[in-house]
Write a protein that holds these residues in place. Structure first.
Motif, PDB file in Angstrom:
ATOM      1  N   ASN A 176       0.835  -1.206   0.000  1.00 22.00           N
ATOM      2  CA  ASN A 176       0.000   0.000   0.000  1.00 22.00           C
ATOM      3  C   ASN A 176       0.868   1.254   0.000  1.00 22.00           C
ATOM      4  N   ARG A 179      -0.240   5.437   0.736  1.00 22.81           N
ATOM      5  CA  ARG A 179      -1.569   5.536   1.351  1.00 22.81           C
ATOM      6  C   ARG A 179      -1.530   4.931   2.743  1.00 22.81           C
ATOM      7  N   ILE A 180      -2.499   5.311   3.545  1.00 19.73           N
ATOM      8  CA  ILE A 180      -2.499   4.787   4.915  1.00 19.73           C
ATOM      9  C   ILE A 180      -3.721   3.915   5.195  1.00 19.73           C
ATOM     10  N   VAL A 261       5.321   6.890   5.374  1.00 15.72           N
ATOM     11  CA  VAL A 261       3.901   6.830   4.979  1.00 15.72           C
ATOM     12  C   VAL A 261       3.604   5.475   4.352  1.00 15.72           C
ATOM     13  N   ASP A 262       4.545   5.004   3.518  1.00 20.06           N
ATOM     14  CA  ASP A 262       4.348   3.697   2.884  1.00 20.06           C
ATOM     15  C   ASP A 262       4.137   2.601   3.929  1.00 20.06           C
ATOM     16  N   SER A 263       4.933   2.665   4.984  1.00 18.29           N
ATOM     17  CA  SER A 263       4.874   1.573   5.967  1.00 18.29           C
ATOM     18  C   SER A 263       3.782   1.783   7.016  1.00 18.29           C
ATOM     19  N   PHE A 264       3.035   2.855   6.904  1.00 11.92           N
ATOM     20  CA  PHE A 264       1.961   3.127   7.866  1.00 11.92           C
ATOM     21  C   PHE A 264       0.624   2.725   7.262  1.00 11.92           C
ATOM     22  N   ASN A 265      -0.101   1.856   7.937  1.00 12.45           N
ATOM     23  CA  ASN A 265      -1.414   1.413   7.453  1.00 12.45           C
ATOM     24  C   ASN A 265      -2.339   1.289   8.642  1.00 12.45           C
TER      25      ASN A 265
HETATM   26 MG   LIG Z   1       0.916   2.812   3.714  1.00 11.00          MG
END
Ligand SMILES: [Mg+2]
Ligand SMILES: C[S@@+](CC[C@H](N)C(=O)[O-])C[C@H]1O[C@@H](n2cnc3c(N)ncnc32)[C@H](O)[C@@H]1O
Length: 369
Positions: A176, A179-180, A261-265
């Motif tokens: 992802n 995006r989060i 941000v990439d690693s935040f979901n």
């Molecule tokens: Mg993300």
């Protein structure tokens, strides 16, 4: 493949912000409060009509659990409602009158929840004994067949046990990036979130089925999307998408790194009543006694009240601050939520197409065949 246990250890904990500051949950509880007012009647009916007398007769100590209780005061209103409804059932039944049990309320939330605040604000002269039970409600929390009534209100069961692994894996097609959450993320990401929801729901029902006595009741109050609605119209989805774009704004300004941000979901899934029903049916240990939309002026007006950008931003901040702080650090909080508020102010109709529903579900533990 990662071992199942490893994932559990990695489970994210994201309780509401404790303390009593401006952004604390205790000061941002109006929406949850409206839900608890609206459900008072439904809880009364559940106990009056659906709770077997035998359960009351056979329990010297009647045990109630509130899952994802946060720090109050809503949990106190909810358990007060439950205990009052039980007391009036006792009073109505001659047979039960002599047998009044004592009540034990078990307040559950993540270990990092502000239990100190919860305990120091417990109502005085409460008609029940109180205890805290720390841990994730996706795990076993209570002894076998020890609970008679379980309650979990708004936004607790919305949280998954964690974001799906695939969306965090750089080498997966479901990664992802940028995006989060799953709005605008492509079908694979949506599918991964949905699969995580299905798995978590099954786990939740499996462990509760062991803990709740046969005939015991479980009330879930859920904030989700109406049946037949596309997830892109969900309030959580839209909110998180907007927040994600604010974070990307901070990336462009060099305040936050893109990898962060990439690693935040955000591990939130907005379910519809139908999805919940399907989960309960798949599991098979509970019957659905009631499933009803909750209507309340303050709740129904919520999508209008989001037009009050400041209030809405502080509400969103109260529920997401911890998880954001943990991932990005404290320094970005003010600037992030400022830009979030500004975006709503600039475009007050941003949430106009939101389709939101709060629903009340009453489940009863089936007896074994
Ligand atoms: Mg993300
Ligand atoms: C928005 S608060 C709702 C609090 C309260 N039930 C109410 O209605 O006002 C959601 C709470 O659920 C808790 N929660 C989320 N996932 C959880 C989990 N897996 N186990 C225990 N608590 C959880 C959060 O820590 C948070 O305190």
């Amino acid at each position: 493949m990662e071992a199942e246990g490893t994932r559990n250890e990695l489970n994210e904990q994201h309780p509401m912000k404790g303390g009593d500051g401006l952004y604390s949950y205790a000061n941002n509880f109006e929406i949850q409060r409206a839900a608890s007012d609206a459900t008072k009647q439904l809880i009364n009916m559940a106990i009056a009509e659906k709770l077997d007398k035998e359960i009351l007769l056979n329990s010297k100590t009647f045990r109630i659990a509130d899952l994802g209780c946060s720090v109050g005061p809503n949990t106190f209103f909810a358990v007060q409602n439950i205990v009052e409804a039980l007391e009036s059932k006792y009073k109505q039944c001659q047979e039960l009158n002599s047998q009044i049990s004592e009540f034990l309320v078990l307040f559950n939330d993540h270990t990092t929840n502000d239990f100190n605040l919860l305990f120091t604000s417990l109502p005085q002269n409460r008609p029940y004994y109180a205890a805290g039970v720390p841990g994730s409600f996706y795990d076993r929390l209570f002894p076998k067949a020890s609970l008679h009534f379980v309650h979990s209100s708004i936004a607790a069961i919305l949280w998954l046990s964690g974001a799906p692994k695939e969306v965090m894996n750089k080498n997966s097609p479901d990664w992802n990036k940028g995006r989060i959450h799953y709005l605008n993320s492509g079908a694979q990401v949506v599918r991964a979130y949905k699969a995580q929801f299905v798995k978590d729901m099954e786990q939740f029902l499996q462990v509760r089925a062991q803990e709740i006595v046969y005939g015991g009741l479980m009330v879930l109050i859920i904030s989700g999307i109406p049946n037949g609605t596309h997830h892109s119209q969900g309030l959580q989805c839209m909110t998180l998408d907007l927040l994600g774009s604010c974070l990307m704004g901070l990336v462009r300004k060099g305040i936050v790194s893109e990898e962060k941000v990439d690693s935040f979901n955000v591990p939130i899934y907005e379910m519809s009543p139908q999805e919940l029903e399907a989960g309960v049916e798949r599991n098979g240990c509970f019957s659905i006694e009631t499933i009803e939309y909750i209507h309340h002026k303050r709740l129904d007006n919520h999508s209008h009240s989001v037009m009050n950008a400041k209030v809405f931003a502080s509400h969103v901040r109260a529920s997401l601050e911890r998880i954001i702080k943990k991932h990005f650090g404290e320094d970005i909080l003010d600037v992030l939520f400022d830009s979030f508020r500004k975006k709503i102010e600039e475009n007050p109709s941003i949430f106009k197409s939101v389709k939101k529903v709060n629903f009340f579900v009453l489940l009863k533990r089936r007896a074994a065949n």
